[in-house]
Scaffold this motif. Structure first.
Motif, short mmCIF file in Angstrom:
data_model
loop_
_atom_site.label_atom_id
_atom_site.label_comp_id
_atom_site.label_asym_id
_atom_site.label_seq_id
_atom_site.Cartn_x
_atom_site.Cartn_y
_atom_site.Cartn_z
N PRO A 75 0.86 -1.63 0.21
CA PRO A 75 -0.08 -0.13 -0.04
C PRO A 75 0.66 1.45 0.02
O PRO A 75 0.26 2.30 -0.44
N TYR A 76 1.75 1.43 1.01
CA TYR A 76 2.52 2.35 0.75
C TYR A 76 3.15 2.92 -0.86
O TYR A 76 3.16 3.86 -1.39
N VAL A 80 2.08 5.97 -3.61
CA VAL A 80 3.17 7.32 -4.12
C VAL A 80 2.71 6.58 -5.72
O VAL A 80 3.04 8.27 -6.35
N LEU A 81 2.69 5.70 -6.26
CA LEU A 81 2.18 5.83 -7.20
C LEU A 81 1.70 6.37 -8.04
O LEU A 81 1.29 6.68 -8.73
N LYS A 82 0.14 6.26 -7.32
CA LYS A 82 -0.96 6.83 -7.96
C LYS A 82 -0.93 8.38 -7.94
O LYS A 82 -1.31 9.27 -8.38
N GLY A 83 0.04 8.74 -6.99
CA GLY A 83 0.22 10.28 -6.63
C GLY A 83 1.29 10.59 -8.28
O GLY A 83 0.87 11.50 -9.35
N VAL A 144 15.04 12.19 -10.28
CA VAL A 144 14.41 13.03 -8.81
C VAL A 144 14.29 11.85 -7.88
O VAL A 144 13.64 10.56 -7.96
N LEU A 145 14.17 11.71 -6.64
CA LEU A 145 15.02 10.64 -5.58
C LEU A 145 13.64 11.26 -4.59
O LEU A 145 13.15 12.00 -3.72
N VAL A 146 12.79 9.58 -4.31
CA VAL A 146 11.50 10.03 -3.60
C VAL A 146 11.67 9.22 -2.54
O VAL A 146 12.59 7.52 -2.61
N GLN A 295 2.04 11.43 3.84
CA GLN A 295 1.35 12.65 2.57
C GLN A 295 1.65 11.23 1.32
O GLN A 295 2.69 12.41 0.10
N MET A 296 1.52 10.65 1.51
CA MET A 296 2.57 9.38 0.02
C MET A 296 2.18 10.46 -1.35
O MET A 296 3.23 10.61 -2.08
N HIS A 297 0.72 10.85 -1.19
CA HIS A 297 0.26 10.38 -3.00
C HIS A 297 0.69 12.33 -2.77
O HIS A 297 0.90 12.18 -4.36
N THR A 298 0.52 13.14 -2.20
CA THR A 298 1.08 14.30 -2.48
C THR A 298 2.86 14.17 -2.86
O THR A 298 3.21 14.88 -3.85
N ILE A 299 3.75 12.91 -2.01
CA ILE A 299 4.40 13.67 -2.47
C ILE A 299 5.14 12.76 -3.95
O ILE A 299 6.04 13.08 -4.38
N GLY A 300 4.64 11.80 -4.16
CA GLY A 300 4.00 11.39 -6.02
C GLY A 300 4.24 12.74 -7.01
O GLY A 300 5.25 12.25 -7.67
#
Length: 336
Positions: A75-76, A80-83, A144-146, A295-300
């Protein structure tokens, strides 16, 4: 009927040179309106569909964005991938996901570059080693690194220490004294920082760190951040003969397994034991689970936006941000 119409036939019907058709397709200003209309009429009449990839290649524009990620099933990483996906819809780029899996990143990432399939790259939760850095520099790939960092690159880091600290602080403020944690199996940078922040919060508030309440499940899959690991950890605690008053799980997925195990033992959350997770995945809301939102989606979204910016202007100064997670309080930590 199935013949593919080419630029040559468009030029012939419009009565212009092939180079003129190319300039019209590329929206060059160096074409008269009369000539542009002739070419446009020929394109419509012939139902010509130019190849976007070929035009991009001719202009040396990026065509393919790749995301290097250790897993796309958790899920984590999904959030991010969705973002990334949602923001990418606004950009003229295709996307491929490169799953490094359990392989050593120093082996997996170079093999990805050897394929030559991507023009830009987001690296998610993979540390940039000297070998990887030298490879990126040699290929001049926009990166870009996440959730990893390197002084040479744009990056968005999660502040795992802060996330662990606010989790510990929350449980203390709720009045719990006997507090434990379900740890990750793999002791990577994020797991270490998260646990240290949690312990520092307990100690700074006068709570004794009781090692018997800090437990790791037996399953090592996905670094022990799975439902199975959470389930196993609860049974290990139960077999010791004493349970803590409150438990912090290293992620929400562990918490799902922990809740299932507690229910099987006839214990409920929060009546018998308070429980909180980490990540704020979608399901946590419907389980009334207190958690820490990364805030995983936002970071993506932000990572993809930044990649678009450095594709247009590679020379600009690197943007390097550390994102503080926030506490999402729900019913699972309400002291009865």
């Amino acid at each position: 009927m199935n013949k593919k119409i080419t630029i040559y036939e468009v030029a012939n019907q419009a009565g212009v040179a092939i180079s003129t058709v190319s300039r019209v397709l590329n929206k060059s200003p160096n074409v008269s309106q009369e000539t542009r209309d002739k070419v446009d009429d020929a394109i419509k009449s012939l139902k010509f569909r130019p190849q976007a990839n070929a035009r991009k290649l001719a202009r040396k524009e990026p065509q393919m964005l790749a995301i290097a990620v250790p897993s796309f099933t958790t899920p984590y990483f999904n959030e991010v991938l969705k973002g990334v996906k949602d923001e990418l819809m606004k950009m003229d780029l295709d996307i491929i996901i490169y799953n490094t899996g359990s392989r050593n990143p120093e082996d997996a990432v170079p093999s990805f570059f050897d394929r030559g399939t991507a023009d830009a790259l987001i690296i998610l939760s993979i540390e940039v080693t000297t070998d990887i850095h030298e490879l990126v520099q040699a290929t001049q790939t926009p990166v870009v690194l996440v959730n990893s960092h390197h002084p040479a690159y744009n990056y968005f880091m999660m502040n795992d220490y802060h996330g662990g600290f606010i989790a510990g602080e929350h449980l203390v403020k709720k009045g719990f004294k006997k507090i434990g944690m379900i740890r990750a199996f793999t002791k990577n940078r994020a797991a270490i920082a998260r646990e240290k922040g949690f312990k520092d919060a307990l100690q700074s508030n006068g709570i004794e760190i009781e090692d018997r309440f800090f437990i790791t499940g037996k399953s090592s899959k996905h670094g022990g951040l799975t439902e199975e690991a959470g389930f196993e950890a609860i049974h290990l605690l139960h077999n010791q003969g004493e349970m803590p008053e409150a438990l912090f799980c290293s992620n929400d997925t562990q918490a799902l397994g922990a809740i299932h195990a507690l229910n099987g033992l006839g214990l409920s959350v929060p009546d018998d034991i308070a429980l909180m997770g980490y990540d704020n995945i979608k399901l946590s809301k419907y389980l009334d689970l207190t958690t820490v939102d990364q805030q995983m989606h936002t970071i993506g979204v932000k990572a993809t936006q930044r990649l678009g910016e450095i594709i247009k202007n590679p020379a600009q100064k690197a943007l390097q941000q550390t994102i503080d997670p926030v506490l999402i309080e729900r019913g699972s930590t309400n002291k009865i």
